[in-house]
Write a protein that holds these residues in place. Sequence first.
Motif, PDB file in Angstrom:
ATOM      1  N   PRO A 443      35.616  41.566  47.977  1.00 17.42           N
ATOM      2  CA  PRO A 443      36.917  40.992  48.383  1.00 17.42           C
ATOM      3  C   PRO A 443      36.954  40.594  49.855  1.00 17.42           C
ATOM      4  O   PRO A 443      37.580  39.590  50.205  1.00 17.42           O
ATOM      5  N   ALA A 444      36.284  41.373  50.725  1.00 15.67           N
ATOM      6  CA  ALA A 444      36.313  41.023  52.149  1.00 15.67           C
ATOM      7  C   ALA A 444      35.634  39.679  52.384  1.00 15.67           C
ATOM      8  O   ALA A 444      36.118  38.840  53.155  1.00 15.67           O
ATOM      9  N   SER A 445      34.516  39.437  51.681  1.00 17.38           N
ATOM     10  CA  SER A 445      33.830  38.159  51.876  1.00 17.38           C
ATOM     11  C   SER A 445      34.648  37.026  51.264  1.00 17.38           C
ATOM     12  O   SER A 445      34.571  35.888  51.717  1.00 17.38           O
ATOM     13  N   GLU A 446      35.444  37.356  50.232  1.00 15.33           N
ATOM     14  CA  GLU A 446      36.305  36.321  49.649  1.00 15.33           C
ATOM     15  C   GLU A 446      37.415  35.906  50.619  1.00 15.33           C
ATOM     16  O   GLU A 446      37.872  34.765  50.586  1.00 15.33           O
ATOM     17  N   VAL A 447      37.846  36.846  51.474  1.00 16.90           N
ATOM     18  CA  VAL A 447      38.817  36.468  52.511  1.00 16.90           C
ATOM     19  C   VAL A 447      38.178  35.405  53.405  1.00 16.90           C
ATOM     20  O   VAL A 447      38.774  34.364  53.695  1.00 16.90           O
ATOM     21  N   ASP A 495      48.674  37.888  54.566  1.00 17.37           N
ATOM     22  CA  ASP A 495      49.205  37.873  53.196  1.00 17.37           C
ATOM     23  C   ASP A 495      48.068  37.900  52.187  1.00 17.37           C
ATOM     24  O   ASP A 495      48.130  38.599  51.174  1.00 17.37           O
ATOM     25  N   ASP A 496      47.009  37.123  52.473  1.00 17.17           N
ATOM     26  CA  ASP A 496      45.876  37.065  51.562  1.00 17.17           C
ATOM     27  C   ASP A 496      45.209  38.440  51.442  1.00 17.17           C
ATOM     28  O   ASP A 496      44.891  38.901  50.345  1.00 17.17           O
ATOM     29  N   MET A 497      45.057  39.108  52.602  1.00 17.54           N
ATOM     30  CA  MET A 497      44.421  40.427  52.578  1.00 17.54           C
ATOM     31  C   MET A 497      45.300  41.429  51.834  1.00 17.54           C
ATOM     32  O   MET A 497      44.802  42.249  51.054  1.00 17.54           O
TER      33      MET A 497
END
Lengths: 562, 319
Positions: A443-447, A495-497
Amino acid sequence: MAFVGQKLVKQIQTTGLKATVAQRLDDAFTRFTAGLSWNDVRGVLRGDPPAKPNPRVKPHTEGFWFHIRPTFYHEAVTTLYPTFRLGLLSAVFFTFEIITGIFLMIFYTPSPTYAYGNMLDILTNVPFGKFMRDLHRLGAEGMVIIVTLHMARTFITGSYKKPRQFTWFTGVVLLVVTLFLSFSGYLLPWDQLAFWAVTIGTSMADAVPLVGPEINLLLRGAPDIGAGGLLRFYLFHVVLFPLIGVIFVAVHYYKVVRFGISLPPEMEAIGEDTARKVPPEKRVNFMPDIITNELMYAGVAFAILAISCATWYSAPLEHHADPLVTPNHTVAPWYFYWLQGLLKIPHMIPLLPGGIAGEVDRFFANVFGLTPKVFWGVIVGPLLFLLLFVVPYIDPNPSRRYGDRKVMLSFGAIFAAAIIYLSLAGIPTGVPITGFGYVGGDPASEVGQAFIPDEGVGPVRRLPYSQYVVGNFPINAQPNTGSAGLDRLIREIHDDMEARKARPDPLGKTLSADATGSLEVKQIQSNLRQVIITVNYTDVDGKASQFKKYTFLHADSGYVAE
Amino acid sequence: MSIFKKIVTYRPSFTVRILTGLISMLIMLSVCTFIGLADRTRLNVRAAEFDARAVEAGAKVYFDQCARCHGVKGEGIEGQGPALASEQFVGRIELVRDDMQLQSIKVVVPSERLNQIGWTGSLRDYIIAVTESGIPIKTSNAWDVNHPTFGERFGGPLRGDQIRDVASFIVNYGLDPLPNDQAILPPAPGEGQAARPTPVPLTPAQEAGKALYEAKGCTACHAIRGVGAQGALGPNLTRIGAVAEERIASDHYKANLQGQPPATTAAEYIRQSIIHPNAYIVPECPQGACLANLMPQNYEQQMTPEELNNLVDYLSSLK
């Protein structure tokens, strides 16, 4: 004493210079149109009824261009339904692609050393270059849609049935040619988008049993796509596929004329074909009615393309192709998403109820020794196309009436729904709600990917250079950077995170609740800044981890407009 | 008749056909005229945009490949490579646009270095030539190695377009060059054989540390001038003894140290960096921002206390 032009002199003497010139010009005009004088053509364009005997059949009998066009159509096929003019539009788009393609060909060299530079030249140094490229690209995508719709229409009205089975067959060949034309053109800009889409596409060939590597070698000219592959795809694109296309358009259209355009199903008795038996009162003359109708459709299609390319449409051009760097979320062209969706099926077993696809894979692996990639990509994918080819030969129902074809029409609907579903599964975000086909990393890399995508623009590059402030800012809900745009961007990241913390992605992964982020802006040169997004989080093993992604942003790079 | 039926049985009248066709043609003509009228200006604006993107792409190449020897700010690194951002090298330029938005580079102060070495072409061409084919003969002992060949056709890692991009990036330094006194300048031709300080002999313990440095794989990521392989992932350790002293005095270190007591001597700082690499992450690495977790965190288990002492002793001596 006779001399050359004696007749001309005599005519001038008797009728005067003006009348002679007019008469001679009209003669030339009539020869050019294979039988229509200037006044006849004016009559056609004004919608006058034909004189008797009708001079307008002459171009059909004596000229080349109209010899294959019928002199009249049945009234019932000249309304929007049943044809929607999709066949005509396919031909119009094909012609349009040839014209714009020749223009682009002038400025293009099929070599990895020059191709990308040529693209930049077309965009920055060739008058109308960007316009032509946009038209060519949008026209190609439009053509795929229109040819597909044309096939769907033919299926729905049952027009593939006797005696038009072979017409349908050539039509499916043309659909394949259209897809391959579009796909082979994809590689030519030699950017990342092209390179990786085509690498994925040709790697399918690699999976063909026994001869796969040989086919791949033939396509690519080397184990990997390089100079040889580019030249081959160029030749496919400008010689082989257009040639096959022209030949099959000729056969296809000959069959259409030979059997006539099929009437709406309800107008005929079951099993009968009356398309060619047109009673005189039902005839609509080619000139002036059909030809003006066709010119109108072509004109409207061109105008829509031109307006689109002048306003909202811009053909993408990503970074120079780099065989060493695979961008995140690489996809095939959209008309092959369904194939990519098929290939994902074996990876998506945990998401399917009961693991149906997994059972299928195991069965084929045990019985035939096929890997999932071979089974779904090389067996099932082409089988779907084979199904299209044989539809008229396996459909035993002689009736074209909708009420009599519930089985076939339901089958068509299921087929279409399956293709749409698989296409959605083919894109990285997967199918909405079910998440089928979702591919995502941590998920962090997707941010990082969401805000600084490897290719394409994304929110960070879209924010103008002037809106950035140099400094290191924590990601939170109330940023105070002194720049409204940067504040908005930071809020978006926040918001995304938060969304990724609250909702697990379709693979069940969430961003750890303690994750924090920062956005750093560094001045590299007087007009160049570096924007770095950092996410500190706890990974699945409970270890503190950090993800960083950055991009460079120049004051004049103009992503804002894209 | 339902609206659906009305649509599907629609047959445009003759007038509608001719009018729609004419209007479509007019639209196409006006779109083409509209595009044609301002096309030259639009092309020039787009050319400037792609020039800007070339600088962006070049920056990426620079930090991946060049910064390890020429410095993250183009300031040059002693013994490794000369400054590229210095006014002596890039001179001073301005970007100017004419009435048609055509952008060009105006040289305000020409490169002194090109004049010095007698290169008659442009700065951009010089950068491309040197990056691509390297410098074939050694003319100075100011640098440990000659400039390598980066071009693909000379066996290097970079394609032609990447080399052109990185040249755009370096030329762009000319908008705001580093003052010459803040940069490592190359020696003038003929003056290259500068006296080099005699290295201080190492103690046996330091020799053992140096051997460890090479044996334990440090060279995969780090570089020490003249010692083993020259890694480029982590910070350069050529002057780490001096750097460590600067670090412990810096505010950034005090503010960003995590989970460890602050080091008071250079040796303590180095020991801390080896055993707890994540305790403090320096802001700049050869390839841009430094990352946590890149360095293994088990060196305390890999070495005996004596080995560790020798290694720290050796590294502290590098000044």
